[in-house]
Design a protein around this motif. Sequence first.
Motif, PDB file in Angstrom:
ATOM      1  N   HIS A   1      12.229   1.139   8.983  1.00  0.00           N
ATOM      2  CA  HIS A   1      11.068   2.192   8.229  1.00  0.00           C
ATOM      3  C   HIS A   1       9.668   2.473   8.513  1.00  0.00           C
ATOM      4  O   HIS A   1       8.976   2.545   7.460  1.00  0.00           O
ATOM      5  N   ALA A   2       9.812   2.327  10.409  1.00  0.00           N
ATOM      6  CA  ALA A   2       8.133   2.312  11.016  1.00  0.00           C
ATOM      7  C   ALA A   2       7.107   3.299   9.381  1.00  0.00           C
ATOM      8  O   ALA A   2       6.255   3.646   9.120  1.00  0.00           O
ATOM      9  N   ALA A   3       7.804   4.531   9.857  1.00  0.00           N
ATOM     10  CA  ALA A   3       7.383   5.772   9.634  1.00  0.00           C
ATOM     11  C   ALA A   3       7.076   6.292   8.126  1.00  0.00           C
ATOM     12  O   ALA A   3       6.825   7.681   8.493  1.00  0.00           O
ATOM     13  N   ALA A   4       7.721   5.338   7.733  1.00  0.00           N
ATOM     14  CA  ALA A   4       8.360   5.910   6.107  1.00  0.00           C
ATOM     15  C   ALA A   4       6.879   5.396   4.953  1.00  0.00           C
ATOM     16  O   ALA A   4       6.222   4.611   5.577  1.00  0.00           O
ATOM     17  N   ASP A   5       6.668   6.507   3.979  1.00  0.00           N
ATOM     18  CA  ASP A   5       6.311   5.250   3.160  1.00  0.00           C
ATOM     19  C   ASP A   5       6.341   4.034   2.683  1.00  0.00           C
ATOM     20  O   ASP A   5       7.616   4.106   1.419  1.00  0.00           O
ATOM     21  N   ALA A   6       5.229   3.142   2.066  1.00  0.00           N
ATOM     22  CA  ALA A   6       6.148   1.872   1.647  1.00  0.00           C
ATOM     23  C   ALA A   6       6.828   2.061   0.631  1.00  0.00           C
ATOM     24  O   ALA A   6       7.460   1.389   0.121  1.00  0.00           O
ATOM     25  N   GLY A   7       5.998   3.348  -0.707  1.00  0.00           N
ATOM     26  CA  GLY A   7       5.964   3.274  -1.751  1.00  0.00           C
ATOM     27  C   GLY A   7       7.268   3.779  -2.319  1.00  0.00           C
ATOM     28  O   GLY A   7       8.463   3.825  -3.209  1.00  0.00           O
ATOM     29  N   THR A   8       8.065   4.198  -0.617  1.00  0.00           N
ATOM     30  CA  THR A   8       9.629   4.881  -0.896  1.00  0.00           C
ATOM     31  C   THR A   8      10.825   4.409  -0.559  1.00  0.00           C
ATOM     32  O   THR A   8      11.885   4.883  -0.569  1.00  0.00           O
ATOM     33  N   LEU A   9      10.485   3.218   0.062  1.00  0.00           N
ATOM     34  CA  LEU A   9      11.830   2.339   0.235  1.00  0.00           C
ATOM     35  C   LEU A   9      12.622   1.671  -1.071  1.00  0.00           C
ATOM     36  O   LEU A   9      11.334   1.680  -2.247  1.00  0.00           O
ATOM     37  N   SER A  10      13.829   1.173  -0.329  1.00  0.00           N
ATOM     38  CA  SER A  10      14.414   0.171  -1.898  1.00  0.00           C
ATOM     39  C   SER A  10      13.497  -1.053  -2.571  1.00  0.00           C
ATOM     40  O   SER A  10      12.788  -1.504  -1.327  1.00  0.00           O
ATOM     41  N   TYR A  11      14.379  -1.865  -3.264  1.00  0.00           N
ATOM     42  CA  TYR A  11      13.099  -3.050  -2.806  1.00  0.00           C
ATOM     43  C   TYR A  11      13.320  -4.219  -2.547  1.00  0.00           C
ATOM     44  O   TYR A  11      12.273  -4.302  -2.067  1.00  0.00           O
ATOM     45  N   GLY A  12      14.393  -4.033  -2.751  1.00  0.00           N
ATOM     46  CA  GLY A  12      14.893  -5.354  -1.216  1.00  0.00           C
ATOM     47  C   GLY A  12      13.828  -5.404  -0.117  1.00  0.00           C
ATOM     48  O   GLY A  12      13.334  -6.130   0.472  1.00  0.00           O
TER      49      GLY A  12
ATOM     50  N   PHE B   1       0.955  -1.082   0.132  1.00  0.00           N
ATOM     51  CA  PHE B   1       0.022   0.168  -0.029  1.00  0.00           C
ATOM     52  C   PHE B   1       0.781   1.453   0.383  1.00  0.00           C
ATOM     53  O   PHE B   1       1.404   1.624   1.182  1.00  0.00           O
ATOM     54  N   ALA B   2       1.480   1.973  -1.321  1.00  0.00           N
ATOM     55  CA  ALA B   2       2.327   2.358  -1.315  1.00  0.00           C
ATOM     56  C   ALA B   2       2.189   4.303  -0.835  1.00  0.00           C
ATOM     57  O   ALA B   2       2.882   4.288  -0.346  1.00  0.00           O
ATOM     58  N   ASN B   3       1.386   4.262  -0.272  1.00  0.00           N
ATOM     59  CA  ASN B   3       1.004   5.776   0.158  1.00  0.00           C
ATOM     60  C   ASN B   3       0.125   5.611   0.921  1.00  0.00           C
ATOM     61  O   ASN B   3       0.403   6.757   2.211  1.00  0.00           O
ATOM     62  N   LEU B   4       0.544   4.582   2.168  1.00  0.00           N
ATOM     63  CA  LEU B   4       0.628   4.691   4.237  1.00  0.00           C
ATOM     64  C   LEU B   4       1.996   3.909   4.237  1.00  0.00           C
ATOM     65  O   LEU B   4       2.275   3.289   3.628  1.00  0.00           O
ATOM     66  N   THR B   5       2.325   4.070   5.977  1.00  0.00           N
ATOM     67  CA  THR B   5       3.272   4.248   5.866  1.00  0.00           C
ATOM     68  C   THR B   5       4.317   2.420   6.052  1.00  0.00           C
ATOM     69  O   THR B   5       2.857   1.412   5.757  1.00  0.00           O
ATOM     70  N   VAL B   6       5.148   2.109   6.879  1.00  0.00           N
ATOM     71  CA  VAL B   6       5.141   1.132   7.022  1.00  0.00           C
ATOM     72  C   VAL B   6       4.494   0.656   7.969  1.00  0.00           C
ATOM     73  O   VAL B   6       4.189  -0.916   7.806  1.00  0.00           O
ATOM     74  N   TYR B   7       4.467   0.628   8.826  1.00  0.00           N
ATOM     75  CA  TYR B   7       3.743  -0.167  10.118  1.00  0.00           C
ATOM     76  C   TYR B   7       2.273   0.398   9.152  1.00  0.00           C
ATOM     77  O   TYR B   7       1.787  -1.145   9.903  1.00  0.00           O
ATOM     78  N   GLN B   8       1.291   1.258   9.034  1.00  0.00           N
ATOM     79  CA  GLN B   8       0.444   0.982   8.634  1.00  0.00           C
ATOM     80  C   GLN B   8       0.191  -0.040   7.469  1.00  0.00           C
ATOM     81  O   GLN B   8      -0.717  -0.722   7.577  1.00  0.00           O
TER      82      GLN B   8
END
Length: 594
Positions: free
Chosen positions: A480-491, A442-449
């Motif tokens: 990375h909990a507070a970062a948007d999931a879509g902003t992370l590296s592929y791995g 869910f790219a626009n939700l945070t990693v935690y969400q």
Amino acid sequence: MLTSSRRQLLASGGMIIMLSVIAVFVATWFGPATERMLTVFFISLTAVVGIGVYSGNSGILSFGHVAFMGIGAYASSLLTVPAALKGATLPGLSTWLAAVELTLIPATLIAMVFTAVVALAVGAAISKLEGSAATIATLGLLIIVHGVIIGWRDVTRGAQSFFGVPRVTDLVTAAAFCVVALFLARLYRDSSSGLRLRAGRENAIAAGAVGVRIRWERLISFVLSAAIMALAGAMMAHFLGAFSPKKFYFNDTFLLLAMLIVGGMSTVTGAITGAVVITLVTEVLRRLESGFSIGVFDVPPIFGTAQIGIGLIILLAMFRKVDGLAGLKEWEERVLPRTTLLAPAALPPVGARDVLSGKGLTRQFGGLTAVDDVSIQILPGQIVGLIGPNGSGKTTLLNMLSGILTPTEGQILHGGRDLTGLSSPDIADQGIARTFQNIRLFANLTVYQNVLVAALSTHRGKDAVARAQTALDWLDVMKHAAADAGTLSYGDQRRVEIARALACQPQVLFLDEPAAGMNREETDALMEILRRLSADLGISVLLVDHDLELINQLSDRIMVLNEGRMIAQGSPKEIRRNKAVIEAYLGTGRENEN
């Protein structure tokens, strides 16, 4: 359960109240004209928020919500118009309705409940539709309700003005009701239900795979948004005193959707921003509509200046700010990001005791057979590798086992329970979770969400926060909990997807190419995590990957598909020596060379 931090919600609520109070005092200072404009603004903002509760959280644009505003206006007005006037102007009205005469608040509450019931009946059908089909259905709703209002003359006076409504909506009343609507919308957005619906908006297939019942969540938001629209309609009716069906038709639909789109559909902040911008632009352009002078030049009257201006603003917003002026985040989520999480707890052993098996599974797409009479068995705590050339049917088999696809033939059993034909949320409830070949976060939700929504949607949400945070810790993505999931590296995205599946606390875990995009060091770390999942937690794993080294080192047993058929299964050593497998991977010619 609320998924935002307390300080974010307090900041949001405090800002809403403060701005509303300031606006009321400023309008009172400037006089009646400004009071009237601001009263209409508060009513419009309530309606925009109402549409946003459904459209913003579900991602489905609704053209029909102004119909609920009309229902609320007529229903509340019928309860507040003096009985004597109703007797004179509506002789066909039923006796009990003709005699009732309520004040604004009880009439509004009854209108909201009535509208919610109507929305429940309508939403049960619309919630089954996807994308543009659902949008067109809401347009049909608007037209149908408009036709009913015009045709039901004994109750609505048809196309004529409905008059005699007590004009009791003043600036303070409108501001107070608007604040209530804003609170409801904000709390819903960050409730468990709101988070699940936003996950479905981001990726419906992935949301279903972690237990989200998207149709149900859409229905909840549809009913709540309809009730808020009824509130706006009741306020508008008791502000105008007289209105006709055209008040709740295309013109107001266009205006309210413009506010929502320009500000941003996804947030309450966006609704407020859009309402402010469009209201100001509309007031300015309406004053210029009758013509104006620039020095020695006289600009003649231009009919429809306000509509033209709003249309241009929408186009500009679509080109420059696709997500609206406010974007996808509430203002307090940007200013006060969530930084503190609880310490992760130990995941309890699952102790999987049930065998998952598929018998004679076949899946056809028209004349193409993607999987042909495949039988599979995964024992408790076992890691099973599934390999095969591209296009051999591996992902299709996983889709059948996880409920995304229904087998054309065959049966799926888990611990003796027949899972054939169950939906993916039902499969998740049975202790089966999965990841995807193409990452579906869910790219626009945070990693935690991302991970929390999985925990909230399984096992009735029990210990959801602890499960989510522990899963993040297991996969080493807590940082990375507070970062948007879509902003992370592929791995990292791959690890988050596995953490999301793990938060479901599954007995069986399907991993579709989990090491794709990872370097050797990251792959080795992932292998160690998967070993621990099986050894420490007792989770059964079905592992699909093209990394044969990973498959050989991890798997207790390997199954091989080719052209939709199971051509071999056995231990890693047996598979490496199997002639059919060698032929499928290397070709007959290469085998003969050897």
